[in-house]
Write a protein that holds these residues in place. Structure first.
Motif, PDB file in Angstrom:
ATOM      1  N   GLY A 209       0.867  -1.265  -0.068  1.00 16.57           N
ATOM      2  CA  GLY A 209       0.153  -0.145   0.055  1.00 16.57           C
ATOM      3  C   GLY A 209       0.917   1.154  -0.040  1.00 16.57           C
ATOM      4  O   GLY A 209       0.303   2.538   0.431  1.00 16.57           O
ATOM      5  N   VAL A 210       1.960   1.087  -0.491  1.00 17.04           N
ATOM      6  CA  VAL A 210       2.801   2.409  -0.508  1.00 17.04           C
ATOM      7  C   VAL A 210       2.296   3.460  -1.263  1.00 17.04           C
ATOM      8  O   VAL A 210       2.421   4.821  -1.037  1.00 17.04           O
ATOM      9  N   ALA A 211       1.801   3.104  -2.477  1.00 13.65           N
ATOM     10  CA  ALA A 211       1.317   3.932  -3.534  1.00 13.65           C
ATOM     11  C   ALA A 211       0.465   3.135  -4.731  1.00 13.65           C
ATOM     12  O   ALA A 211       0.649   1.784  -4.574  1.00 13.65           O
ATOM     13  N   GLY A 212      -0.213   3.523  -5.339  1.00 13.01           N
ATOM     14  CA  GLY A 212      -0.876   2.871  -6.435  1.00 13.01           C
ATOM     15  C   GLY A 212       0.103   2.784  -7.800  1.00 13.01           C
ATOM     16  O   GLY A 212       1.325   3.120  -7.893  1.00 13.01           O
ATOM     17  N   ILE A 213      -0.473   1.977  -8.803  1.00 14.98           N
ATOM     18  CA  ILE A 213       0.430   1.457  -9.911  1.00 14.98           C
ATOM     19  C   ILE A 213       1.144   2.483 -10.595  1.00 14.98           C
ATOM     20  O   ILE A 213       2.152   2.865 -11.068  1.00 14.98           O
ATOM     21  N   ALA A 214       0.087   3.542 -10.886  1.00 12.47           N
ATOM     22  CA  ALA A 214       0.354   4.769 -11.930  1.00 12.47           C
ATOM     23  C   ALA A 214       1.316   5.691 -11.112  1.00 12.47           C
ATOM     24  O   ALA A 214       2.374   6.227 -11.611  1.00 12.47           O
ATOM     25  N   ASP A 215       1.117   5.795  -9.717  1.00 12.84           N
ATOM     26  CA  ASP A 215       1.916   6.738  -9.151  1.00 12.84           C
ATOM     27  C   ASP A 215       3.362   6.222  -8.861  1.00 12.84           C
ATOM     28  O   ASP A 215       4.454   7.079  -9.054  1.00 12.84           O
ATOM     29  N   ILE A 216       3.493   4.797  -8.575  1.00 14.81           N
ATOM     30  CA  ILE A 216       4.771   4.089  -8.504  1.00 14.81           C
ATOM     31  C   ILE A 216       5.613   4.549  -9.872  1.00 14.81           C
ATOM     32  O   ILE A 216       6.573   4.695 -10.046  1.00 14.81           O
ATOM     33  N   ASP A 217       4.844   4.131 -10.981  1.00 14.16           N
ATOM     34  CA  ASP A 217       5.569   4.454 -12.339  1.00 14.16           C
ATOM     35  C   ASP A 217       5.841   5.694 -12.753  1.00 14.16           C
ATOM     36  O   ASP A 217       7.071   5.847 -12.865  1.00 14.16           O
ATOM     37  N   LEU A 218       5.008   6.521 -12.324  1.00 13.77           N
ATOM     38  CA  LEU A 218       5.265   8.019 -12.636  1.00 13.77           C
ATOM     39  C   LEU A 218       6.702   8.455 -11.468  1.00 13.77           C
ATOM     40  O   LEU A 218       7.590   9.127 -12.199  1.00 13.77           O
ATOM     41  N   ALA A 219       6.616   8.103 -10.445  1.00  9.40           N
ATOM     42  CA  ALA A 219       7.533   8.244  -9.488  1.00  9.40           C
ATOM     43  C   ALA A 219       8.937   7.758  -9.968  1.00  9.40           C
ATOM     44  O   ALA A 219       9.981   8.643 -10.176  1.00  9.40           O
ATOM     45  N   MET A 220       9.223   6.703 -10.557  1.00 13.81           N
ATOM     46  CA  MET A 220      10.267   5.972 -10.966  1.00 13.81           C
ATOM     47  C   MET A 220      10.897   6.826 -12.206  1.00 13.81           C
ATOM     48  O   MET A 220      12.006   6.576 -12.486  1.00 13.81           O
ATOM     49  N   LYS A 221       9.623   7.088 -13.137  1.00 12.53           N
ATOM     50  CA  LYS A 221      10.054   7.500 -14.278  1.00 12.53           C
ATOM     51  C   LYS A 221      10.622   9.103 -14.062  1.00 12.53           C
ATOM     52  O   LYS A 221      11.608   9.395 -14.492  1.00 12.53           O
ATOM     53  N   LEU A 222       9.885   9.610 -13.301  1.00 10.35           N
ATOM     54  CA  LEU A 222      10.264  11.086 -13.163  1.00 10.35           C
ATOM     55  C   LEU A 222      11.448  11.552 -12.115  1.00 10.35           C
ATOM     56  O   LEU A 222      12.213  12.196 -12.388  1.00 10.35           O
ATOM     57  N   GLY A 223      11.335  10.487 -11.059  1.00 10.13           N
ATOM     58  CA  GLY A 223      12.426  10.550 -10.162  1.00 10.13           C
ATOM     59  C   GLY A 223      13.694  10.004 -10.535  1.00 10.13           C
ATOM     60  O   GLY A 223      14.764  10.671 -10.069  1.00 10.13           O
ATOM     61  N   CYS A 224      13.909   9.161 -11.130  1.00 13.01           N
ATOM     62  CA  CYS A 224      14.942   8.441 -11.636  1.00 13.01           C
ATOM     63  C   CYS A 224      15.404   8.695 -13.044  1.00 13.01           C
ATOM     64  O   CYS A 224      16.482   8.028 -13.666  1.00 13.01           O
ATOM     65  N   GLY A 225      14.380   9.209 -13.732  1.00 13.06           N
ATOM     66  CA  GLY A 225      14.663   9.239 -15.412  1.00 13.06           C
ATOM     67  C   GLY A 225      14.667   7.959 -16.009  1.00 13.06           C
ATOM     68  O   GLY A 225      15.028   7.769 -17.240  1.00 13.06           O
ATOM     69  N   TYR A 226      13.846   7.135 -15.624  1.00 12.07           N
ATOM     70  CA  TYR A 226      13.697   5.475 -16.331  1.00 12.07           C
ATOM     71  C   TYR A 226      13.034   5.752 -17.356  1.00 12.07           C
ATOM     72  O   TYR A 226      11.877   6.440 -17.318  1.00 12.07           O
ATOM     73  N   PRO A 227      13.208   5.162 -18.613  1.00 10.86           N
ATOM     74  CA  PRO A 227      12.179   5.305 -19.717  1.00 10.86           C
ATOM     75  C   PRO A 227      10.661   4.623 -19.474  1.00 10.86           C
ATOM     76  O   PRO A 227       9.766   5.077 -20.122  1.00 10.86           O
ATOM     77  N   MET A 228      10.639   3.677 -18.412  1.00  6.22           N
ATOM     78  CA  MET A 228       9.491   3.090 -18.106  1.00  6.22           C
ATOM     79  C   MET A 228       9.314   2.974 -16.584  1.00  6.22           C
ATOM     80  O   MET A 228      10.325   2.888 -16.025  1.00  6.22           O
ATOM     81  N   GLY A 229       8.189   3.143 -15.955  1.00  3.12           N
ATOM     82  CA  GLY A 229       8.161   2.732 -14.447  1.00  3.12           C
ATOM     83  C   GLY A 229       8.090   1.107 -14.403  1.00  3.12           C
ATOM     84  O   GLY A 229       7.849   0.496 -15.514  1.00  3.12           O
ATOM     85  N   PRO A 230       8.286   0.534 -13.182  1.00  2.91           N
ATOM     86  CA  PRO A 230       8.313  -0.768 -13.042  1.00  2.91           C
ATOM     87  C   PRO A 230       7.249  -1.772 -13.627  1.00  2.91           C
ATOM     88  O   PRO A 230       7.362  -2.820 -13.993  1.00  2.91           O
ATOM     89  N   PHE A 231       5.962  -1.117 -13.358  1.00  2.00           N
ATOM     90  CA  PHE A 231       4.679  -1.928 -13.769  1.00  2.00           C
ATOM     91  C   PHE A 231       4.768  -1.863 -15.238  1.00  2.00           C
ATOM     92  O   PHE A 231       4.366  -2.921 -15.752  1.00  2.00           O
ATOM     93  N   GLN A 232       5.045  -0.769 -15.926  1.00  3.97           N
ATOM     94  CA  GLN A 232       5.163  -0.536 -17.309  1.00  3.97           C
ATOM     95  C   GLN A 232       6.153  -1.658 -17.887  1.00  3.97           C
ATOM     96  O   GLN A 232       5.925  -2.517 -19.003  1.00  3.97           O
ATOM     97  N   LEU A 233       7.282  -1.826 -17.210  1.00  2.03           N
ATOM     98  CA  LEU A 233       8.332  -2.851 -17.610  1.00  2.03           C
ATOM     99  C   LEU A 233       7.850  -4.081 -17.429  1.00  2.03           C
ATOM    100  O   LEU A 233       8.307  -5.127 -18.163  1.00  2.03           O
ATOM    101  N   LEU A 234       7.410  -4.342 -16.107  1.00  2.00           N
ATOM    102  CA  LEU A 234       6.944  -5.885 -15.965  1.00  2.00           C
ATOM    103  C   LEU A 234       5.840  -6.219 -16.973  1.00  2.00           C
ATOM    104  O   LEU A 234       5.880  -7.261 -17.336  1.00  2.00           O
ATOM    105  N   ASP A 235       4.852  -5.413 -17.476  1.00  2.00           N
ATOM    106  CA  ASP A 235       4.049  -5.681 -18.292  1.00  2.00           C
ATOM    107  C   ASP A 235       4.870  -5.778 -19.732  1.00  2.00           C
ATOM    108  O   ASP A 235       4.307  -6.792 -20.774  1.00  2.00           O
TER     109      ASP A 235
END
Ligand code: CAA
Ligand code: NAD
Length: 295
Positions: A209-235
């Motif tokens: 329950g840290v955060a939802g799927i879209a927010d975790i993805d957004l955080a890792m994309k914008l916070g780390c400059g990754y091309p995809m968030g972890p859930f986008q990448l898992l898919d």
């Protein structure tokens, strides 16, 4: 021995991509899957991918047409027997791969090089399904998804790999337009040793329950400059494939960071494999606007 003819086993996400880059690089390429239907969907992906490369100016229409003439699909394993190198990219299941290597070893002449694209299995264990001569000509060549766009290949040697075969494999990887990194046979090699715990941890963060799927993805994309968030990448990688990989890595290391989170198993049981099945952590019914899984 010159590598001229390439055999690819498996025409899924990775096999189709590997066959595409081999044919584009000028190699006569035969790719095998278990049914005509699976081959057809792999070839549709290849045609779409080549068209996209042309659209982006990375390939000319002539190169696209030439690549397709060098590419042949088959459902018969025997049709790979004339290959100089065989790149195996079938599902990440130990028994299936061992059986395939034992069959290929009987079919192919002694000179053929065998290379596995496994994400997590031991190259040495796969090699052991073949006879003593082949074991010197057995390596790992681990490509990245999507193969036509990702510039890396990890080339893996075992304690038995002939140095000349290893050198040839590295040269072959470079001739496919990939940058080669050399690794030894440790589970997950370089990239998955670091990437897989991160992806699994993202699922655990969601479960906690840290955060939802879209927010975790957004955080890792914008916070780390990754091309995809972890859930986008898992898919993107495939939920089924990630689940197999996690089980294999956990079995090897017995560390919690490699253990498959319960949600992953439930998604596999429910047939939510990610992009390739139309639904995973996102629903791709409207590909322009994937909707996060209600969890
Ligand atoms: N062939 C195949 N797919 C292509 C493509 C081509 N020629 N061109 C684009 N794509 C795909 C993208 O995946 C995506 O699909 P849809 O169109 O179907 O939605 C789309 O095309 C996005 O493409 P863009 O044109 O917007 O491309 P981009 O410039 O945004 O780059 C990307 C896409 C290279 C995939 C980028 O998002 C990226 O680098 N993502 C991370 C990929 C990654 O980390 N891969 C490694 C996974 S781990 C692994 O492979 C190892 C393992 O063992 C599990
Ligand atoms: P996938 O599920 O998309 O495709 C696997 C294909 O193998 C399917 O088409 C299946 O029908 C076929 N197959 C199964 N048994 C076969 C056999 N005996 N002969 C021929 N074909 C057979 O999986 P994928 O994502 O392409 O993964 C393939 C391999 O590549 C796995 O070892 C995986 O760990 C590895 N890999 C995957 C990724 C990724 O991001 N998905 C990245 C790097 C490496």
């Amino acid at each position: 021995m010159q590598i001229e003819r390439v055999g690819v086993v498996g025409c899924g996400l990775m096999g189709a991509g590997i066959a595409q880059v081999a044919a584009t690089a000028g190699f006569e390429t035969v790719v095998r899957d278990v049914s005509q239907e699976l081959l057809d969907s792999g070839f549709t992906r290849i045609r779409q991918s080549l068209a996209k490369r042309v659209e982006k100016g990375a390939l000319t229409a002539d190169q696209q047409a030439a690549a397709l003439t060098r590419l042949r699909g088959t459902t018969r394993l025997e049709d790979l027997a004339a290959s100089d190198i065989i790149l195996e990219a079938i599902i990440e299941q130990r028994d299936e791969k061992l059986d395939t290597y034992a069959r290929l070893d009987r079919l192919c002449p002694p000179a053929t090089i065998f290379a596995s694209n496994t994400s997590s299995l031991s190259i040495t264990e796969l090699m052991a399904a073949t006879g003593p001569e082949r074991r010197r000509r057995f390596i790992g060549m681990h490509f990245f998804n999507p193969v036509p766009l990702m510039n890396l290949v990890e080339v893996i040697r075992t304690v038995l790999t002939d140095p000349e075969v290893y050198r040839q494999a590295c040269t072959f990887g470079a001739s496919l337009g990939k940058t080669v990194v050399r690794t030894s046979d440790r589970t997950g090699f370089i990239v998955n040793r670091l990437l897989v715990p991160y992806l699994l941890d993202a699922v655990r963060a969601l479960e906690e329950g840290v955060a939802g799927i879209a927010d975790i993805d957004l955080a890792m994309k914008l916070g780390c400059g990754y091309p995809m968030g972890p859930f986008q990448l898992l898919d993107f990688v495939g939920i089924d494939t990630t689940y197999y990989i996690a089980n294999i890595m956990y079995e090897e290391f017995r560390e919690k960071r490699f253990a498959p989170p319960p949600l992953l198993k439930r998604m596999v049981l429910a047939g939510l494999y990610g992009r390739k099945s139309g639904r995973g952590f996102y629903d791709y019914a409207d590909p322009a606007k994937p909707a996060p899984l209600e969890y």
